[in-house]
Design an enzyme around this catalytic site. Sequence first.
Site, PDB file in Angstrom:
ATOM      1  N   ARG A  88       0.901  -1.300  -0.006  1.00  0.00           N
ATOM      2  CA  ARG A  88      -0.033  -0.162  -0.016  1.00  0.00           C
ATOM      3  C   ARG A  88       0.887   1.338  -0.053  1.00  0.00           C
ATOM      4  O   ARG A  88       0.483   2.215  -0.373  1.00  0.00           O
ATOM      5  CB  ARG A  88      -0.853   0.049   1.380  1.00  0.00           C
ATOM      6  CG  ARG A  88      -2.228   0.933   0.877  1.00  0.00           C
ATOM      7  CD  ARG A  88      -3.179   1.008   2.127  1.00  0.00           C
ATOM      8  NE  ARG A  88      -4.186   0.051   1.857  1.00  0.00           N
ATOM      9  CZ  ARG A  88      -5.419   0.330   1.569  1.00  0.00           C
ATOM     10  NH1 ARG A  88      -5.607   1.653   1.243  1.00  0.00           N
ATOM     11  NH2 ARG A  88      -6.251  -0.559   1.161  1.00  0.00           N
ATOM     12  N   GLU A 119      -8.995   6.551   7.662  1.00  0.00           N
ATOM     13  CA  GLU A 119      -7.719   6.573   7.423  1.00  0.00           C
ATOM     14  C   GLU A 119      -7.211   8.100   6.625  1.00  0.00           C
ATOM     15  O   GLU A 119      -6.262   8.696   7.053  1.00  0.00           O
ATOM     16  CB  GLU A 119      -6.984   5.570   6.615  1.00  0.00           C
ATOM     17  CG  GLU A 119      -6.957   4.157   7.634  1.00  0.00           C
ATOM     18  CD  GLU A 119      -6.857   2.987   6.709  1.00  0.00           C
ATOM     19  OE1 GLU A 119      -5.997   2.227   7.104  1.00  0.00           O
ATOM     20  OE2 GLU A 119      -7.500   2.613   5.594  1.00  0.00           O
TER      21      GLU A 119
END
Length: 760
Positions: A311, A714
């Site tokens: 990621r 997030e």
Amino acid sequence: MSASKSLPHDAARLHVTGAARYIDDAPTPNGTLHLAFGVSTQAYGEIAAMDLSAVKNCAGVIAVLTADDLPFENDVSPSNHDEPLLAMGEVHYIGQPIFLVIATSHRAARFAAQQGQIDYDIKTPILSIDEALAADSRFEEGPRIYSNGDAAAALAKATNRLSGQLEVGGQEHFYLEGQAAFALPGEDGEMFVQSSTQHPTEIQHKVAEAIGLPMHAVRVETRRMGGGFGGKESQGNALAVSCAIAARATGKPCKMRYDRDDDMTITGKRHDFRIEYDVGFDGDGRVTGIAFTHYARCGWAMDLSLPVADRAMLHADNAYHLPDIRITSHRLRTNTQSATAFRGFGGPQGVVGIERVMDHIASHLDLDPLAVRRKNYYQDDDTEQTTPYRQPVKDCIINSLTNRLSTDATYAERRAEIQSWNAQQPVLKRGIALTPVKFGISFTLTHLNQAGALVHVYQDGSIHLNHGGTEMGQGLFQKLAQIAASEFGVPIELVKITATDTAKVPNTSATAASSGTDLNGMAVLDACTTIRNRMAQHLSESAGCPLDSISFKNGHVSIGNQTLGFAEAAQRCYQSRISLSATGFYKTPDIQWDRIKGEGQPFFYFAYGAAITEVVINTLTGENRILRADILHDAGQSLNPALDIGQVEGGYVQGAGWLTTEELVWDDRGALKTHAPSTYKIPACSDRPDIFNVALWDQPNPARTIYRSKAVGEPPFMLGISAWSALADAIANCGPAYPDLQTPATAEAVLAAVERARDG
């Protein structure tokens, strides 16, 4: 009622009065036993001898278990089966559990755990990125590489070229409620587990393996956590498994919680990174070619390091269109705590790398960093543009969002005023920065993008709801209750959500990847729609009126010209033997991802945001303050603006803390020295900006999400990067040289950068 409404957190009153019940607050049955780990004092070595007689002789000790005493699987890894619950002849970091004490009290267990006598054949530990590279100590045979275009050719012919290196620190989760678990043995070997976990199904799976039973014999319940931030995605496995093993062995209920020192010493952190970059650009600051190299320090076991590092690569572009790019990622094994999930899951490390590049380019060309950022943004139109992993970017709003924020917060005027102010100040210097966020939403492991729900409508009109998500303070339960209330057209007071329970909703994914509301909200919608349609069909047939004349609104059901209270409608359906219970299910559409090739569409959509931060530094001491923050964040059609704004505020402060005050320090032996609030500095109330303006972007999500909302867990974390960038801007006023501000930008790091700016 409308699902899009600012309402308090469902447990707000319980939180502020102290009545909210966490694992350690719940009354325990008489005779409950308590557990503690005896841990390694060496970072790497073989266990030569172990004398636990003093442990066993301590007051209150019932039993002491080592790896040889475990009945079945000795593993608590979420991924690679490489993380034994108790060390098996070898230790790999200071703080690794070696034996388990079962005692009559928490204090007795902790005291006894410190009495073990263990001799080691000590080996030289691998602690740093450089040491891991030298030893070729890693979790994949070679580096993972994602690329698009031809970065090498683009760099070779670039008009301008820069290179640099950024050390990106790790981060302690510092959830207010520490890790905790409780296990109650049942008949026929069954086990009931309460765990402070973001992933009840994983706890169920690991406990079942550890006690040698199928998953159906293990029930896991999670009512709430006092914070998680990713630190309770896999790190709670060891406590729950220990409790279950001890409960099976003794026939008694067993409980375990870490004290703060134990918690910080034993559990994993955010991955610290080294990021190297080589960038080519034109005279306006537009990037023409770029190469990144990521070095991730993963710790001793794999945990979730591979998807975290993936990621980081997937977010190396952030909000910028970079057609010729190469990203190389090394996943390095070291004799430190196994790094784990943390809010953003590698994304922040990728984003901070490209933001550093933008600031470096601006410094080299003597341009406003915002002008350089705008030159490189993805476009807000249908221009053909893809990410480095070849996902089309069709929903971009970063230009419009930046324009509105910079105008509303008077960025240009303030920047000019700050430059004028700095010219008159010999000691204090101010800085300002605007940094964007583009964050992909979905699990990159495709099969995790699914969720279930269970909804009951009782004959009195009250509604009971269960789902696979977990509540860690973010307000998930309240949002899902709002969805159910909206679908049935009733006041939210009629909806009750009880603890997440693997016996009610099976095979759940972790509440992570900002997906809690997206996934579980759609599953709740599916279940509610099924029940409402059954009710409508029956009421339509019994009243002899068209189905489309039935509506649920304001606590009533309209049936042609007749109106019933919702409770009466539910009673009629019940008496006519209409099922008022349904499961719901949802799987995210339109996603596919090949992590080996680095190609596909791993994300359902992108969430955007931008923050302007203004800071001041003392050039004599490195002291610094955040003076003001202005944030505009994209939550789509927000389900609950009050909760979402709270998430944005908290995410920003946590992100700023990661890059400014929060510093993890290991000594030369591999011992974590910052293992308590006295030595590890999280942001306090006094560290938040004096002026803190937060607004939500008022545009629905183009993707087919629940009521067109967007995830907000997030993405706001990375808004805190603007604080670090503003510090670099302030330091740049101290001298002609590039200051090369590293992270975390503690007072010491700021002072060192000031000296570099002055002296080169």
